[in-house]
Design an enzyme around this catalytic site. Sequence first.
Site, short mmCIF file in Angstrom:
data_model
loop_
_atom_site.label_atom_id
_atom_site.label_comp_id
_atom_site.label_asym_id
_atom_site.label_seq_id
_atom_site.Cartn_x
_atom_site.Cartn_y
_atom_site.Cartn_z
N ASP A 1 -66.83 31.84 -8.10
CA ASP A 1 -65.79 32.60 -7.41
C ASP A 1 -65.58 31.97 -6.04
O ASP A 1 -66.41 32.12 -5.15
CB ASP A 1 -66.19 34.06 -7.25
CG ASP A 1 -66.17 34.83 -8.58
OD1 ASP A 1 -66.37 34.18 -9.63
OD2 ASP A 1 -65.96 36.06 -8.56
N LYS B 1 -58.34 36.07 -8.61
CA LYS B 1 -59.06 37.29 -8.25
C LYS B 1 -58.49 37.84 -6.96
O LYS B 1 -58.11 37.08 -6.07
CB LYS B 1 -60.55 36.92 -8.10
CG LYS B 1 -61.45 38.00 -7.59
CD LYS B 1 -62.92 37.52 -7.63
CE LYS B 1 -63.83 38.45 -6.84
NZ LYS B 1 -65.23 37.98 -6.80
N LYS C 1 -58.71 39.00 -12.12
CA LYS C 1 -59.86 39.85 -11.78
C LYS C 1 -59.59 40.64 -10.51
O LYS C 1 -59.66 40.09 -9.41
CB LYS C 1 -61.11 38.97 -11.60
CG LYS C 1 -62.33 39.72 -11.10
CD LYS C 1 -63.55 38.82 -11.01
CE LYS C 1 -64.72 39.53 -10.31
NZ LYS C 1 -65.87 38.66 -10.08
#
Lengths: 294, 270
Positions: free
Chosen positions: A131, A194, A230
């Site tokens: 991430d 995300k 996400k």
Amino acid sequence: MHGLPGVDKVGVEARAAALSTRSIKTTSKAAAIDLAIRMVDLTTLEGADTTGKVRALAAKALRPDPADPSCPPVAAVCVYPAMVPAVAEVLRGSGVHLASVATAFPSGQAPLEVKLADTRDAVAAGADEIDMVISRGAFLSGDYRHVYDEIVAVKEACGPAHLKVILETGELGTYDNVRRASWLAMWAGADFIKTSTGKVPVAATLPVTLVMLEAVRDFRAQTGRQVGVKPAGGIRTTKDAIKYLVTVAETAGDDWLSPDWFRFGASSLLNDLLMQRTKLTTGHYAGPDYFTLD
Amino acid sequence: MSERLKVRKTYKLYIGGKFPRSESGRTDLVDGDNVARASRKDARDAVVAARKAQPGWAGATAYNRGQILYRAAEMLEARRAEFKHLGVSGEEVSASTDRLVWYAGWADKLAQVTGNANPVAGPFFNLSAPEPTGVVGVIAPPSLLGLVSVVAPAIVTGNTVVVISTGPQVAITLAETWATSDLPGGVVNILTGDPAEVAPWLASHDDVNALDLTAVADAALAADLEREAAGTLKRVLRPAGAEADFTTDPGLRPMTALLETKTVWHPKGF
């Protein structure tokens, strides 16, 4: 980037509000809860994390509800790079993914070499999902090239690991910027986009996620490549999670209703999902005392 | 001049310091008034509010809890006329106010009576102190004095309560006095409606720690509720029966019934 059409702010918020009113009950609710559990990236990103704590979290990821073997495992565990080896030991061979934040999380304010080294270390230690955060400073000052090149470089450093790109939508200011950042990240090779780090006051919201879902839908229509979404931060209740699932189905389509293409970055959400699941299976209201504190 | 329009009052629920309608949207007509009929989801919301308020209320000093209960008595005293309008006699309001004052006085004294410094063979202090049980579900009598007599002893020691009342106008008017007494929202939650419908959800709820069945008249329902409560090892107070008399001195039992005893060992000489 400025060739993208602008986002109708009022329209997208009204659409998100309308999708929030769907009533999902009984068997649909049970299916939604199990799907949501399978989509959770169980996250702990605290300065005070210890190897003992993340090991306990990993054990919970494998078997969220020890009292009920039919409860599925979560999608992944998400930790800081330093905690990756401890978690990798527990998760090995389980099918639960191991995500690590990298690239000077959460601010992203570090030289590129440091970010790349951070990424390589995390992958070498056993993380199969990374991430990363984008440089919001560069993005907001209009230096899209810099952000693009950084994502490309990090993607290369990831090797076989999946790359999730955190846009930090709470700092981008407008839906137009969210749309631009989404496309930028996807063109640069992101496997997932995300919303947030969870470290700024405004985290994931339904309208922002809706804009991002539209982006991945249109991106697949244009290029044929599917990218996941996400939302992370601020999703704490089963009710919220189900609203997101409805929005996914209605915006991007059923293809995204899978842990491979949609994830929740959350920690306290899991316990609420488990309590609701218990309510459905036992017929009476569950209490927080019966579930582990992470 | 035209005649003034009548201002009709709707009696709603009391949950978390607010007065919401039932989430089910249902109302009953009781003596010409619209009163909310609570559903299981109102009970669920009330338990969430009660659980949220519990640590703060139990953590407040006993002296402060006593002050707030005394304040509740002041507010009740000032509402005489309204209760009279609802058919509650002046004597009953007086008795209810006095009962609140009586329990208010116990707030910072009960620990001296139920706690102890225990003699032990060894270099330790051994202290027992009372602690609240937690969230208590209460099926309350319809009368004002009855309601005060079951709620006050539960909250004075730091418990929070979810009350199911069959005397809606009196219960909600009393809630209005509590809402203006500095009592934190969620310490007392009042649901009006049918106990047979709502009480089983409290009895089986994993996050309710005790159940007070004082006013359950139906023996079969009481037995069912007790069975449900056993599933999570709740403390259960059995029905008082038809001859329950709230005018007599209640003694300490209503308070001590909803307390746990915590005993700590502490080494001497440090």
